[in-house]
Design an enzyme around this catalytic site. Structure first.
Site, PDB file in Angstrom:
ATOM      1  CG  HIS A  35       5.121 104.879  92.658  1.00  0.00           C
ATOM      2  ND1 HIS A  35       5.229 106.225  92.426  1.00  0.00           N
ATOM      3  CD2 HIS A  35       6.300 104.336  92.253  1.00  0.00           C
ATOM      4  CE1 HIS A  35       6.420 106.490  91.917  1.00  0.00           C
ATOM      5  NE2 HIS A  35       7.095 105.363  91.805  1.00  0.00           N
ATOM      6  CG  HIS A  48       8.879 100.409  92.399  1.00  0.00           C
ATOM      7  ND1 HIS A  48       8.989 100.434  91.034  1.00  0.00           N
ATOM      8  CD2 HIS A  48       9.003 101.692  92.810  1.00  0.00           C
ATOM      9  CE1 HIS A  48       9.180 101.686  90.634  1.00  0.00           C
ATOM     10  NE2 HIS A  48       9.193 102.464  91.678  1.00  0.00           N
ATOM     11  CG  ASN A  95      12.509 104.509  93.970  1.00  0.00           C
ATOM     12  OD1 ASN A  95      13.225 103.830  94.703  1.00  0.00           O
ATOM     13  ND2 ASN A  95      12.161 104.117  92.754  1.00  0.00           N
ATOM     14  CB  VAL A 102       5.661 108.686  88.536  1.00  0.00           C
ATOM     15  CG1 VAL A 102       4.179 109.037  88.540  1.00  0.00           C
ATOM     16  CG2 VAL A 102       6.097 108.214  87.146  1.00  0.00           C
ATOM     17  CG  ASP A 120       7.190  99.650  86.224  1.00  0.00           C
ATOM     18  OD1 ASP A 120       7.378 100.348  87.226  1.00  0.00           O
ATOM     19  OD2 ASP A 120       7.638  99.946  85.090  1.00  0.00           O
ATOM     20  CB  ILE A 121       4.929 100.826  81.402  1.00  0.00           C
ATOM     21  CG1 ILE A 121       4.443 100.737  79.977  1.00  0.00           C
ATOM     22  CG2 ILE A 121       6.061 101.829  81.555  1.00  0.00           C
ATOM     23  CD1 ILE A 121       3.746 101.995  79.484  1.00  0.00           C
TER      24      ILE A 121
HETATM   25  P1  AMP Z   1       9.776 105.818  90.235  1.00  0.00           P
HETATM   26  O1  AMP Z   1      11.141 105.902  89.622  1.00  0.00           O
HETATM   27  O2  AMP Z   1       9.786 105.195  91.610  1.00  0.00           O
HETATM   28  O3  AMP Z   1       9.044 107.136  90.188  1.00  0.00           O
HETATM   29  O4  AMP Z   1       9.005 104.766  89.352  1.00  0.00           O
HETATM   30  C1  AMP Z   1       8.090 105.102  88.360  1.00  0.00           C
HETATM   31  C2  AMP Z   1       7.747 103.811  87.649  1.00  0.00           C
HETATM   32  O5  AMP Z   1       6.559 104.023  86.898  1.00  0.00           O
HETATM   33  C3  AMP Z   1       8.817 103.331  86.664  1.00  0.00           C
HETATM   34  O6  AMP Z   1       9.251 102.021  87.040  1.00  0.00           O
HETATM   35  C4  AMP Z   1       8.094 103.339  85.306  1.00  0.00           C
HETATM   36  O7  AMP Z   1       8.462 102.248  84.491  1.00  0.00           O
HETATM   37  C5  AMP Z   1       6.623 103.248  85.728  1.00  0.00           C
HETATM   38  N1  AMP Z   1       5.667 103.826  84.790  1.00  0.00           N
HETATM   39  C6  AMP Z   1       5.714 105.052  84.204  1.00  0.00           C
HETATM   40  N2  AMP Z   1       4.639 105.235  83.432  1.00  0.00           N
HETATM   41  C7  AMP Z   1       3.867 104.113  83.534  1.00  0.00           C
HETATM   42  C8  AMP Z   1       2.624 103.685  82.969  1.00  0.00           C
HETATM   43  N3  AMP Z   1       1.939 104.462  82.128  1.00  0.00           N
HETATM   44  N4  AMP Z   1       2.154 102.467  83.298  1.00  0.00           N
HETATM   45  C9  AMP Z   1       2.852 101.666  84.137  1.00  0.00           C
HETATM   46  N5  AMP Z   1       4.018 102.015  84.716  1.00  0.00           N
HETATM   47  C10 AMP Z   1       4.534 103.223  84.414  1.00  0.00           C
END
Ligand code: AMP
Ligand code: ZN
Length: 115
Positions: free
Chosen positions: A101, A103, A88, A97, A31-32
């Site tokens: 996915h 976590h 989520n 996003v 995760d970024i």
């Molecule tokens: P969610 O809130 O469950 O949709 O989580 C989306 C996750 O994606 C968040 O924890 C962000 O930090 C992560 N994220 C967004 N863009 C990127 C990226 N380019 N590379 C890695 N993680 C990302």
């Protein structure tokens, strides 16, 4: 591949990510914006919008995400101390996003219930 989907682009190698694992079904990357010492995302290679849109065919993929989660927990060294897998869904779940996915969080004591 769905255009403008950031996770589809990571799966395709079109934008950089710190990959942990990839096979023909799933991709795992850091995760970024990590919320724990180990925070990786496990995504299906095929675009599925969210858990709310999982149909019969995609159900197998969801099972695969969870199996890979434990393998990655072992790979990243948190399998023994424990970890959390979170998916989520929707606004109240905090989904940002819209590419399914899971976590995987570990490496510190996680509070429960989540905020
Ligand atoms: P969610 O809130 O469950 O949709 O989580 C989306 C996750 O994606 C968040 O924890 C962000 O930090 C992560 N994220 C967004 N863009 C990127 C990226 N380019 N590379 C890695 N993680 C990302
Ligand atoms: Zn996607």
């Amino acid at each position: 591949m769905t255009q403008e989907c950031i996770f589809c682009k990571i799966v395709a190698g079109e934008i950089p990510a710190k990959l942990v694992y990839q096979d023909e079904q799933v991709t795992v990357f850091h995760d970024i914006n990590p919320a724990a010492p180990v925070h990786v995302l496990i995504v299906p290679n095929r675009h599925i919008e969210s858990l709310a849109t999982v149909d019969g065919e995609a159900a197998e993929t969801v099972g695969r995400l969870l199996t890979v989660a434990d393998q990655v927990a072992q790979l990243t060294g948190v399998a023994e101390t424990g970890y959390r897998v979170a998916i989520n869904v929707g606004r109240d779940g905090g989904l940002a996003v819209y590419h399914l996915h899971a976590h995987l969080l570990g490496g510190r004591r996680l509070s429960w219930p989540p905020g």
